[in-house]
Design a protein around this motif. Sequence first.
Motif, PDB file in Angstrom:
ATOM      1  N   TYR A 131      -3.219   4.973  -0.333  1.00 19.42           N
ATOM      2  CA  TYR A 131      -4.218   4.044   0.436  1.00 19.42           C
ATOM      3  C   TYR A 131      -3.557   3.460   1.683  1.00 19.42           C
ATOM      4  CZ  TYR A 131      -6.908   4.318  -3.678  1.00 19.42           C
ATOM      5  OH  TYR A 131      -7.549   5.036  -4.567  1.00 19.42           O
ATOM      6  N   CYS A 132      -2.203   3.747   2.095  1.00 20.97           N
ATOM      7  CA  CYS A 132      -1.494   3.322   3.127  1.00 20.97           C
ATOM      8  C   CYS A 132      -2.056   3.975   4.563  1.00 20.97           C
ATOM      9  CB  CYS A 132       0.128   3.911   2.852  1.00 20.97           C
ATOM     10  SG  CYS A 132       1.012   2.824   3.815  1.00 20.97           S
ATOM     11  N   THR A 133      -2.984   3.284   5.072  1.00 22.58           N
ATOM     12  CA  THR A 133      -3.745   3.316   6.280  1.00 22.58           C
ATOM     13  C   THR A 133      -4.034   2.231   7.020  1.00 22.58           C
ATOM     14  OG1 THR A 133      -6.185   3.556   5.165  1.00 22.58           O
ATOM     15  CG2 THR A 133      -4.838   5.529   5.450  1.00 22.58           C
ATOM     16  N   LEU A 191       0.988  -1.242  -0.113  1.00 21.38           N
ATOM     17  CA  LEU A 191      -0.048   0.082   0.009  1.00 21.38           C
ATOM     18  C   LEU A 191       0.978   1.164  -0.069  1.00 21.38           C
ATOM     19  CD1 LEU A 191      -2.772  -1.159   2.499  1.00 21.38           C
ATOM     20  CD2 LEU A 191      -3.032  -0.992   0.108  1.00 21.38           C
ATOM     21  N   HIS A 226      -7.113   0.514   5.353  1.00 23.31           N
ATOM     22  CA  HIS A 226      -7.085  -0.047   4.283  1.00 23.31           C
ATOM     23  C   HIS A 226      -6.287  -1.407   4.333  1.00 23.31           C
ATOM     24  CE1 HIS A 226      -8.071   3.934   2.560  1.00 23.31           C
ATOM     25  NE2 HIS A 226      -8.619   3.370   1.578  1.00 23.31           N
ATOM     26  N   PHE A 285      -7.753  -4.738   3.217  1.00 28.12           N
ATOM     27  CA  PHE A 285      -6.826  -5.405   2.110  1.00 28.12           C
ATOM     28  C   PHE A 285      -6.874  -7.035   2.555  1.00 28.12           C
ATOM     29  CE2 PHE A 285      -3.389  -6.911  -0.320  1.00 28.12           C
ATOM     30  CZ  PHE A 285      -3.638  -6.149  -1.507  1.00 28.12           C
ATOM     31  N   ASN A 295      -8.033   7.401   9.236  1.00 27.40           N
ATOM     32  CA  ASN A 295      -7.905   7.503   7.631  1.00 27.40           C
ATOM     33  C   ASN A 295      -7.749   9.235   7.314  1.00 27.40           C
ATOM     34  OD1 ASN A 295      -7.947   6.642   5.304  1.00 27.40           O
ATOM     35  ND2 ASN A 295     -10.016   6.640   5.022  1.00 27.40           N
TER      36      ASN A 295
END
Length: 194
Positions: free
Chosen positions: A89-91, A81, A94, A98, A159
């Motif tokens: 989307y690097c949270t 991510l 996520h 994922f 987020n």
Amino acid sequence: NYLLKYRSNYTTPPKVYMVNFNDPKRSHRVNPITPRLIKTQADALATAESLFLNINRSYIQRKDFFTSSAVNLIAAIIWFLRSYENGKYCTIPHVILFLGLPDEVLFRILQQQTDIQPLLSPFADALSKKAYKQLAGQTASARIPLSRLATKELFWILNGNDLALDINNPDHPALLFLANNPQTQTSYGAIYGL
């Protein structure tokens, strides 16, 4: 009170931030795995390990195959991510979403990124040997603990980017308060630890 009393000692007065999962309306939003903080795969691995050790302290003494697999899988997802679309989307939310993909889809997507294949080797090995029970155990070792973090409050707060976590930056000093509630400490303690 101390800030008000000593405010004149600061050339740049600190900003005050609050993270409060029990009252999101009064909380600032923060992303503890923002691409600005995750610069290398080692950062992703350390973050995944910290997350798991804070979810369950017994992992400190018991680093078995399944726990190590879970840490590797979460690190691989974080790094994927982080690399995908400049980390847009690097949270944590996520990562959790994922991780909820079916195994075939999850690994097909992750294996496209060659630099995380070493982290995925235990999973690739289980897939190639058709050891589906082992694979299910490996992925469940990551999914079950992280599923406990799937709350709308946590997803909302983690987020966003209302604050940078470099609170000791002399150019932008900050005070960060982490609200705590004994009733939800188990649920949110892992994120506060991270």
